[in-house]
Design a protein around this motif. Structure first.
Motif: not given
Length: 117
Positions: A1-17
């Protein structure tokens, strides 16, 4: 196995909102509300599906605004009108050979909305 899915990530200016927005849209909660952890407000925010079905999503703070089309996006089952009422924008309505609505979250990250099964 080369890689295994872990998480998704989204970039945001206001990451809290945006974390709050995606929690409302997906029925997710902040992981820290489940684990009791405390994170500095400038750290990425992890959100989770409380039922344990969906992936962990990180909302990462970035200084730059979104400037181009996403190369990767989320596909969700849902109601475009309900998502629009939460603050999403309809970019292209389904029709013809296209069986999904293309929408954007409040920071412009595109996602596709499919009819619930």
């Amino acid at each position: 196995m080369t890689a295994q899915f872990k998480d998704l990530a989204l970039d945001a200016n206001d990451h809290q909102a945006l974390a709050d927005w995606w929690c409302a849209a997906l029925g997710y909660v902040r992981r820290d509300s489940v684990t009791g952890d405390e994170r500095p407000v400038d750290w990425p925010v992890p959100i989770v599906d409380p039922a344990g079905r969906g992936p962990l999503i990180w909302l990462n703070p970035v200084p730059e605004p979104k400037t181009a089309k996403n190369r990767m996006h989320l596909d969700v089952f849902g109601d475009p009108e309900e998502l629009a009422a939460l603050g999403a924008t309809l970019l292209r309505a389904r029709g013809g050979d296209v069986e999904w609505d293309l929408m954007a979250d409040p920071e412009g990250n595109e996602f596709c909305v499919f009819t619930p099964q």
